[in-house]
Write a protein that holds these residues in place. Structure first.
Motif, PDB file in Angstrom:
ATOM      1  N   PHE A  15      25.960-107.006  22.078  1.00 50.49           N
ATOM      2  CA  PHE A  15      25.895-105.545  22.122  1.00 50.49           C
ATOM      3  C   PHE A  15      26.708-104.985  23.297  1.00 50.49           C
ATOM      4  CE2 PHE A  15      22.091-107.084  20.017  1.00 50.49           C
ATOM      5  CZ  PHE A  15      22.078-106.329  18.852  1.00 50.49           C
ATOM      6  N   GLN A  16      27.147-105.890  24.184  1.00 50.00           N
ATOM      7  CA  GLN A  16      27.995-105.489  25.304  1.00 50.00           C
ATOM      8  C   GLN A  16      29.474-105.740  25.005  1.00 50.00           C
ATOM      9  OE1 GLN A  16      26.041-107.974  28.237  1.00 50.00           O
ATOM     10  NE2 GLN A  16      24.906-106.219  29.069  1.00 50.00           N
ATOM     11  N   HIS A  33      18.704 -99.111  22.792  1.00 47.52           N
ATOM     12  CA  HIS A  33      17.584 -98.553  23.564  1.00 47.52           C
ATOM     13  C   HIS A  33      17.127 -97.227  22.945  1.00 47.52           C
ATOM     14  CE1 HIS A  33      18.174-100.820  27.644  1.00 47.52           C
ATOM     15  NE2 HIS A  33      18.330-101.614  26.602  1.00 47.52           N
ATOM     16  N   THR A  46      25.973-100.119  20.715  1.00 46.33           N
ATOM     17  CA  THR A  46      25.965-100.482  22.127  1.00 46.33           C
ATOM     18  C   THR A  46      24.527-100.729  22.579  1.00 46.33           C
ATOM     19  OG1 THR A  46      25.724 -98.206  22.886  1.00 46.33           O
ATOM     20  CG2 THR A  46      27.985 -99.015  22.515  1.00 46.33           C
ATOM     21  N   VAL A  47      24.381-101.315  23.761  1.00 44.88           N
ATOM     22  CA  VAL A  47      23.044-101.543  24.324  1.00 44.88           C
ATOM     23  C   VAL A  47      22.305-100.212  24.463  1.00 44.88           C
ATOM     24  CG1 VAL A  47      21.747-102.374  26.326  1.00 44.88           C
ATOM     25  CG2 VAL A  47      23.756-103.632  25.529  1.00 44.88           C
ATOM     26  N   LYS A  48      23.013 -99.196  24.956  1.00 40.80           N
ATOM     27  CA  LYS A  48      22.404 -97.874  25.131  1.00 40.80           C
ATOM     28  C   LYS A  48      21.908 -97.328  23.794  1.00 40.80           C
ATOM     29  CE  LYS A  48      23.300 -93.264  27.037  1.00 40.80           C
ATOM     30  NZ  LYS A  48      24.307 -92.392  27.707  1.00 40.80           N
ATOM     31  N   ASP A  95      19.564-112.242  28.539  1.00 35.50           N
ATOM     32  CA  ASP A  95      20.351-112.056  27.317  1.00 35.50           C
ATOM     33  C   ASP A  95      19.502-111.551  26.142  1.00 35.50           C
ATOM     34  OD1 ASP A  95      22.969-112.071  26.293  1.00 35.50           O
ATOM     35  OD2 ASP A  95      22.597-113.909  25.172  1.00 35.50           O
ATOM     36  N   LEU A 129      22.057-110.307  23.836  1.00 33.95           N
ATOM     37  CA  LEU A 129      22.411-109.046  24.482  1.00 33.95           C
ATOM     38  C   LEU A 129      23.922-108.913  24.663  1.00 33.95           C
ATOM     39  CD1 LEU A 129      21.766-106.483  26.254  1.00 33.95           C
ATOM     40  CD2 LEU A 129      21.517-108.068  28.180  1.00 33.95           C
ATOM     41  N   HIS A 130      24.575-110.025  24.965  1.00 29.40           N
ATOM     42  CA  HIS A 130      26.014-109.968  25.249  1.00 29.40           C
ATOM     43  C   HIS A 130      26.818-109.447  24.055  1.00 29.40           C
ATOM     44  CE1 HIS A 130      25.444-113.958  23.382  1.00 29.40           C
ATOM     45  NE2 HIS A 130      26.682-113.803  22.933  1.00 29.40           N
ATOM     46  N   ILE A 190      17.299-107.992  24.690  1.00 27.61           N
ATOM     47  CA  ILE A 190      16.806-106.611  24.802  1.00 27.61           C
ATOM     48  C   ILE A 190      15.322-106.662  24.486  1.00 27.61           C
ATOM     49  CG2 ILE A 190      16.964-104.249  23.910  1.00 27.61           C
ATOM     50  CD1 ILE A 190      19.854-104.882  23.100  1.00 27.61           C
ATOM     51  N   ASP A 224      16.476-105.087  29.764  1.00 29.89           N
ATOM     52  CA  ASP A 224      17.369-106.171  29.345  1.00 29.89           C
ATOM     53  C   ASP A 224      17.201-107.325  30.321  1.00 29.89           C
ATOM     54  OD1 ASP A 224      18.428-104.406  27.392  1.00 29.89           O
ATOM     55  OD2 ASP A 224      19.802-103.563  28.902  1.00 29.89           O
TER      56      ASP A 224
END
Length: 277
Positions: free
Chosen positions: A23-24, A43, A38-40, A60, A20-21, A62, A57
């Protein structure tokens, strides 16, 4: 492309996207940020392909799962640290079948239960039950066998100890159990929290409540401070207590924690209802 391939399959997949990190924006040196959504955006792409999916999330990752599996994920996120230990013997290993059925019915089929056994294999158990043998039972007393198991590297620092003949008889409020579990983890001076109401039967004094749960502190001279009724235990304390003598369960209950200066608590109202099979 991967989401499209999953969408074209009729199976209702669980989607787990690691790191996950990344995508951040936390990328390794040399990575091209523009190539990472991005995470958004991730999603949004999952929901475009699977409008009814539950997305969250966690750890770490999604996570995207079918709506019917939402409760599975939420339960895991709510009670990830609760662990149960069930020591058994060759003679009583057959009791694990009804024990596991009732545990999964009234507690949760998603919580891990570690079974400590000797050389007789248990019957086939549910997937959340895992068992480990410490060898020939004739070489151990009850306390030396448990102490040997507690020295294994993967035993958690805290767990709820149950016996295989403690058959859960009603639904358990896991939120209250977890509140006490976290309290024990945060307060190393508390080595045991009885969940059965057992400490109310002998000498005790009031103790500050935790999460709205009324507690008592067991007096140092109170009998059976090492009672093995259902309780949260500190691994290190229990291992040390088991090393005091080659005892049976009843001898351990009588001598294992008498006047040793440790803080042992108990609930005023039982949180784990069970009957002795």
């Amino acid at each position: 492309e991967e989401l499209t391939a999953i969408k074209d399959c009729k199976t209702r997949h669980f989607i787990l996207i690691d790191d996950l990190h990344c995508f951040q924006g936390e990328l390794n040196k040399g990575a091209v940020r523009e190539l990472w959504p991005t995470v958004k955006e991730v999603h949004q792409r999952i929901l475009e392909a699977f409008p009814d999916y539950f997305i969250v999330d966690y750890e770490d990752v999604i996570i995207g799962v079918p709506s019917e599996a939402r409760q599975v994920v939420e339960n895991y996120m709510q009670f990830p640290g609760l662990r149960f230990l069930v020591p058994t013997s060759n003679k009583y290993v057959n009791l694990l079948n009804p024990f596991s059925y009732l545990f999964n019915k009234y507690v949760s089929p998603r919580l891990t239960v570690d079974v400590m056994r000797f050389d007789v294999r248990p019957p086939k158990l549910p997937a959340n039950f895992q068992n480990k043998s410490i060898g020939d039972q004739t070489k151990y007393s009850w306390t030396s066998g448990l102490a040997a198991y507690l020295k294994l590297p993967d035993v958690p620092r805290h767990f709820i100890l149950l016996l295989e003949d403690y058959w859960i008889s009603d639904y358990v409020d896991l939120q209250k159990v977890e509140a006490l579990f976290k309290y024990a983890q945060a307060h190393p001076e508390v080595v045991k929290i009885d969940l059965s109401g057992d400490r109310m039967k002998v000498g005790h004094k009031d103790y500050p409540s935790v999460g709205g749960i009324d507690l008592v502190e067991s007096e140092q001279a109170a009998p059976f401070r090492a009672s093995i009724q259902a309780a949260i235990w500190s691994r290190d304390y229990l291992r040390e207590a088991c090393s005091k003598g080659a005892w049976s369960p009843w001898q351990f209950e009588k001598h294992g924690a008498q006047n040793d200066g440790s803080t042992i608590l108990g609930v005023k109202t039982p949180l784990l209802p069970y009957v002795n099979a």
